[in-house]
Design an enzyme around this catalytic site. Sequence first.
Site, PDB file in Angstrom:
ATOM      1  N   THR A  42      14.804  -8.636  11.783  1.00 31.01           N
ATOM      2  CA  THR A  42      16.134  -8.125  11.335  1.00 31.01           C
ATOM      3  C   THR A  42      16.934  -7.809  12.300  1.00 31.01           C
ATOM      4  OG1 THR A  42      15.395  -7.784   8.996  1.00 31.01           O
ATOM      5  CG2 THR A  42      17.291  -6.806   9.809  1.00 31.01           C
ATOM      6  N   THR A  50       9.691  -6.843  10.453  1.00 27.46           N
ATOM      7  CA  THR A  50       8.979  -5.704   9.838  1.00 27.46           C
ATOM      8  C   THR A  50       7.840  -6.287   8.693  1.00 27.46           C
ATOM      9  OG1 THR A  50      10.461  -5.634   8.152  1.00 27.46           O
ATOM     10  CG2 THR A  50      10.547  -3.959   9.652  1.00 27.46           C
ATOM     11  N   ASP A  51       8.176  -7.675   8.248  1.00 29.54           N
ATOM     12  CA  ASP A  51       7.625  -8.333   7.369  1.00 29.54           C
ATOM     13  C   ASP A  51       5.940  -8.259   7.828  1.00 29.54           C
ATOM     14  OD1 ASP A  51       9.579  -8.323   5.598  1.00 29.54           O
ATOM     15  OD2 ASP A  51       9.976 -10.398   5.942  1.00 29.54           O
ATOM     16  N   LYS A  69       3.429  -2.191   5.714  1.00 26.96           N
ATOM     17  CA  LYS A  69       4.726  -2.208   5.299  1.00 26.96           C
ATOM     18  C   LYS A  69       4.943  -1.535   3.804  1.00 26.96           C
ATOM     19  CE  LYS A  69       9.318  -4.411   4.730  1.00 26.96           C
ATOM     20  NZ  LYS A  69       9.962  -5.447   5.090  1.00 26.96           N
ATOM     21  N   TYR A  91     -19.875   2.468  -8.118  1.00 29.08           N
ATOM     22  CA  TYR A  91     -20.030   2.015  -9.273  1.00 29.08           C
ATOM     23  C   TYR A  91     -20.752   0.819  -9.315  1.00 29.08           C
ATOM     24  CZ  TYR A  91     -15.988   5.190 -10.436  1.00 29.08           C
ATOM     25  OH  TYR A  91     -15.219   6.206 -10.344  1.00 29.08           O
TER      26      TYR A  91
END
Length: 331
Positions: A12, A86-87, A157, A276
């Site tokens: 971007t 950023t993705d 992110k 567990y």
Amino acid sequence: MPKLLLVHTGGTLMMRGGDPAPLAPDVYTQDLLSELPVLKKIADIETRIFSNLDSSDMQPHHWVSLGELVHESLPAYDGVVIVHGTDTMAYTASALAFLLPGLDRPVVMTGAQKPLGDVRTDARSNLVDACHLAVVGPPEVGIVFDSRLLRGCRATKMDAWGMSAFGSPACPPLAELGLGVQYGPHVLPKRARQAFDGRLEARVLATRTFPGLDPKLISGALDSGVRGMVIEAFGAGNIPRIENSLVSVIEKARAMDVPVVIVSQCPRGSVDLTRYEGGVAASGAGAISAGDMTTEAALAKLMIALGRAESDGRVRTAREAFARSWAGEMG
Ligand code: ASP
């Protein structure tokens, strides 16, 4: 004057468009320095266009060529800044951290939520901070965003809207930028340069467990040639074991020498396959704990570890890889 290499990969930060056209990579705005001349006050900066991609289009082979470029260039500079979307920045940052284990100077990734051309952009401050930290920061692959330097292989992110796009829930920031720069006590020391090893196995699958996940779907993935799996399990690493049990398919993976690595769906806390019965069952079937690693880091580490594995030693290699930290990715 310090010397920096600024590598542009896309994202971007340098896009144009939006409202109503989608934001798209823009070939006319590749010259970052002429867009933001103040950067020249920080260092003597050379720029290199590696790619101009929305980071959703980055592939593992891009990580390797980017890693090679950084590895070859680093000795001639005080640090490297990588502009990235950023993705998938956390994936690339993780891969670079593992591909560049011998860092003695900073590799700083950054990007922006809004393009540099927008009035309310975060690109300016992120770039200035990234260049500053590429000169004075620690010898790590970091992500600079919203006045913080995060360890790349711990980051994820977390926000597709706000300006603070990244978090690293299991690891405090490496540095915070206020009036000055405050470093965390956990920053890594300089490490000796190592030869570049770009081997990587990309046939890795990541999936999360969810109520209703049919184990046949995972079995089908094994049959179609998956070489390693990252399973985002519930909580402390629990898998279903009554209805739609994943136990047999994890055993099948082990029999096929396909490592199954368990991370948690929870951003905070760690996998503990003893807590567990669901975790004990996963571990008994052969699953490997990734502790408090992010999915991004676990996936990149598994791909790189498998790239270096003998064809009959994938599970062993993955087990060794996840037993120790390579770049501060696990606590
Ligand atoms: N889609 C963009 C990318 O990852 C988002 C961004 O850069 O913030 O390239």
